[in-house]
Design a protein around this motif. Structure first.
Motif, PDB file in Angstrom:
ATOM      1  N   THR A 199       0.813  -1.209   0.000  1.00  0.00           N
ATOM      2  CA  THR A 199       0.000   0.000   0.000  1.00  0.00           C
ATOM      3  C   THR A 199       0.850   1.264   0.000  1.00  0.00           C
ATOM      4  O   THR A 199       0.345   2.347  -0.274  1.00  0.00           O
ATOM      5  N   GLY A 200       2.124   1.107   0.329  1.00  0.00           N
ATOM      6  CA  GLY A 200       3.006   2.273   0.418  1.00  0.00           C
ATOM      7  C   GLY A 200       2.821   3.036   1.720  1.00  0.00           C
ATOM      8  O   GLY A 200       3.444   4.064   1.943  1.00  0.00           O
ATOM      9  N   ASP A 201       1.952   2.532   2.607  1.00  0.00           N
ATOM     10  CA  ASP A 201       1.707   3.171   3.901  1.00  0.00           C
ATOM     11  C   ASP A 201       2.556   2.475   4.959  1.00  0.00           C
ATOM     12  O   ASP A 201       2.117   1.532   5.607  1.00  0.00           O
ATOM     13  N   LEU A 202       3.773   2.956   5.120  1.00  0.00           N
ATOM     14  CA  LEU A 202       4.700   2.320   6.041  1.00  0.00           C
ATOM     15  C   LEU A 202       4.493   2.749   7.484  1.00  0.00           C
ATOM     16  O   LEU A 202       5.115   2.196   8.388  1.00  0.00           O
ATOM     17  N   THR A 203       3.591   3.699   7.731  1.00  0.00           N
ATOM     18  CA  THR A 203       3.383   4.183   9.096  1.00  0.00           C
ATOM     19  C   THR A 203       2.872   3.079  10.012  1.00  0.00           C
ATOM     20  O   THR A 203       3.254   3.019  11.181  1.00  0.00           O
ATOM     21  N   GLY A 204       2.027   2.194   9.502  1.00  0.00           N
ATOM     22  CA  GLY A 204       1.532   1.087  10.305  1.00  0.00           C
ATOM     23  C   GLY A 204       2.623   0.110  10.692  1.00  0.00           C
ATOM     24  O   GLY A 204       2.540  -0.562  11.714  1.00  0.00           O
ATOM     25  N   LEU A 205       3.646   0.043   9.880  1.00  0.00           N
ATOM     26  CA  LEU A 205       4.757  -0.862  10.136  1.00  0.00           C
ATOM     27  C   LEU A 205       5.725  -0.291  11.169  1.00  0.00           C
ATOM     28  O   LEU A 205       6.442  -1.033  11.830  1.00  0.00           O
ATOM     29  N   LEU A 206       5.717   1.021  11.331  1.00  0.00           N
ATOM     30  CA  LEU A 206       6.677   1.665  12.235  1.00  0.00           C
ATOM     31  C   LEU A 206       6.552   1.165  13.668  1.00  0.00           C
ATOM     32  O   LEU A 206       7.560   1.083  14.379  1.00  0.00           O
ATOM     33  N   ALA A 229      10.201   1.661   0.890  1.00  0.00           N
ATOM     34  CA  ALA A 229       9.298   2.483   0.081  1.00  0.00           C
ATOM     35  C   ALA A 229       9.524   2.264  -1.409  1.00  0.00           C
ATOM     36  O   ALA A 229       8.618   2.457  -2.217  1.00  0.00           O
ATOM     37  N   ARG A 230      10.701   1.820  -1.776  1.00  0.00           N
ATOM     38  CA  ARG A 230      11.009   1.569  -3.195  1.00  0.00           C
ATOM     39  C   ARG A 230      10.369   0.293  -3.717  1.00  0.00           C
ATOM     40  O   ARG A 230      10.440   0.010  -4.908  1.00  0.00           O
ATOM     41  N   LEU A 231       9.747  -0.489  -2.860  1.00  0.00           N
ATOM     42  CA  LEU A 231       9.157  -1.769  -3.265  1.00  0.00           C
ATOM     43  C   LEU A 231       7.679  -1.667  -3.603  1.00  0.00           C
ATOM     44  O   LEU A 231       7.045  -2.669  -3.900  1.00  0.00           O
ATOM     45  N   SER A 232       7.116  -0.478  -3.564  1.00  0.00           N
ATOM     46  CA  SER A 232       5.663  -0.330  -3.705  1.00  0.00           C
ATOM     47  C   SER A 232       5.117  -0.850  -5.035  1.00  0.00           C
ATOM     48  O   SER A 232       3.934  -1.146  -5.126  1.00  0.00           O
ATOM     49  N   ASP A 233       5.946  -0.997  -6.042  1.00  0.00           N
ATOM     50  CA  ASP A 233       5.463  -1.482  -7.339  1.00  0.00           C
ATOM     51  C   ASP A 233       5.618  -2.991  -7.500  1.00  0.00           C
ATOM     52  O   ASP A 233       5.328  -3.542  -8.551  1.00  0.00           O
ATOM     53  N   ALA A 234       6.038  -3.678  -6.449  1.00  0.00           N
ATOM     54  CA  ALA A 234       6.279  -5.113  -6.536  1.00  0.00           C
ATOM     55  C   ALA A 234       5.095  -5.896  -5.982  1.00  0.00           C
ATOM     56  O   ALA A 234       4.299  -5.388  -5.205  1.00  0.00           O
ATOM     57  N   LEU A 235       4.988  -7.149  -6.398  1.00  0.00           N
ATOM     58  CA  LEU A 235       3.976  -8.062  -5.892  1.00  0.00           C
ATOM     59  C   LEU A 235       4.625  -8.929  -4.826  1.00  0.00           C
ATOM     60  O   LEU A 235       5.652  -9.562  -5.070  1.00  0.00           O
ATOM     61  N   LEU A 236       4.050  -8.960  -3.632  1.00  0.00           N
ATOM     62  CA  LEU A 236       4.577  -9.752  -2.532  1.00  0.00           C
ATOM     63  C   LEU A 236       3.660 -10.935  -2.279  1.00  0.00           C
ATOM     64  O   LEU A 236       2.446 -10.796  -2.309  1.00  0.00           O
ATOM     65  N   GLU A 237       4.269 -12.086  -2.023  1.00  0.00           N
ATOM     66  CA  GLU A 237       3.509 -13.321  -1.880  1.00  0.00           C
ATOM     67  C   GLU A 237       4.063 -14.138  -0.713  1.00  0.00           C
ATOM     68  O   GLU A 237       5.255 -14.431  -0.680  1.00  0.00           O
ATOM     69  N   PRO A 238       3.209 -14.522   0.246  1.00  0.00           N
ATOM     70  CA  PRO A 238       3.668 -15.354   1.361  1.00  0.00           C
ATOM     71  C   PRO A 238       4.134 -16.719   0.864  1.00  0.00           C
ATOM     72  O   PRO A 238       3.565 -17.276  -0.083  1.00  0.00           O
ATOM     73  N   THR A 239       5.137 -17.268   1.517  1.00  0.00           N
ATOM     74  CA  THR A 239       5.667 -18.567   1.152  1.00  0.00           C
ATOM     75  C   THR A 239       6.391 -19.174   2.341  1.00  0.00           C
ATOM     76  O   THR A 239       6.468 -18.563   3.406  1.00  0.00           O
TER      77      THR A 239
END
Length: 136
Positions: A32-39, A74-84
């Motif tokens: 989502t590009g919203d890193l505030t929740g991760l802080l 923040a540079r990863l916002s255009d990538a697809l992330l998948e649990p594994t």
């Protein structure tokens, strides 16, 4: 050096479900590009280690601290992330253009993300013969 390593060892066992929860929050924040929740989940002295094998772009030195690590994330916002699962442990696959770009694993201590490990080395990624999605 040994004392420093010993001091950084987890004092409690982290369950796979705790790791999955942290990875899910990590995934949502990056996508989502919203890193505030991760802080609230990242330790102030978090360390990001990357392995590009000298073949792909990666940080040569460890990236240390919330500000610098979140700048990289923040540079990863255009990538697809998948649990594994990787080596039996929860992780994330980062895909770009349908191909595996990076595998990310987290280290948790006292409920906080203290380490982010990103493997980008194509030789190491090519060894992933099988991907197993984590059931939710």
């Amino acid at each position: 050096a040994r004392a420093h390593v010993a001091a950084r060892r987890p004092r409690e066992t982290v369950s796979p479900s705790q790791t999955r929860d942290a990875l899910a929050a990590f995934q949502q924040a990056v996508e989502t590009g919203d890193l505030t929740g991760l802080l609230n989940m990242i330790a102030p002295d978090v360390v990001l280690l990357t392995d590009g094998g000298g073949v792909v772009r990666a940080a040569v030195e460890p990236v240390v601290g919330v500000a610098d690590v979140t700048e990289v994330l923040a540079r990863l916002s255009d990538a697809l992330l998948e649990p594994t699962l990787v080596n039996g442990h929860p992780a994330l696959i980062i895909r770009r253009d349908g191909r595996i770009d990076t595998i990310v694993a987290l280290r948790l201590d006292a409920g906080l993300i203290t380490g982010i490990y990103a493997v980008r080395n194509p030789e190491k990624l090519s060894r992933m013969n099988r991907e197993t999605a984590i059931g939710r």
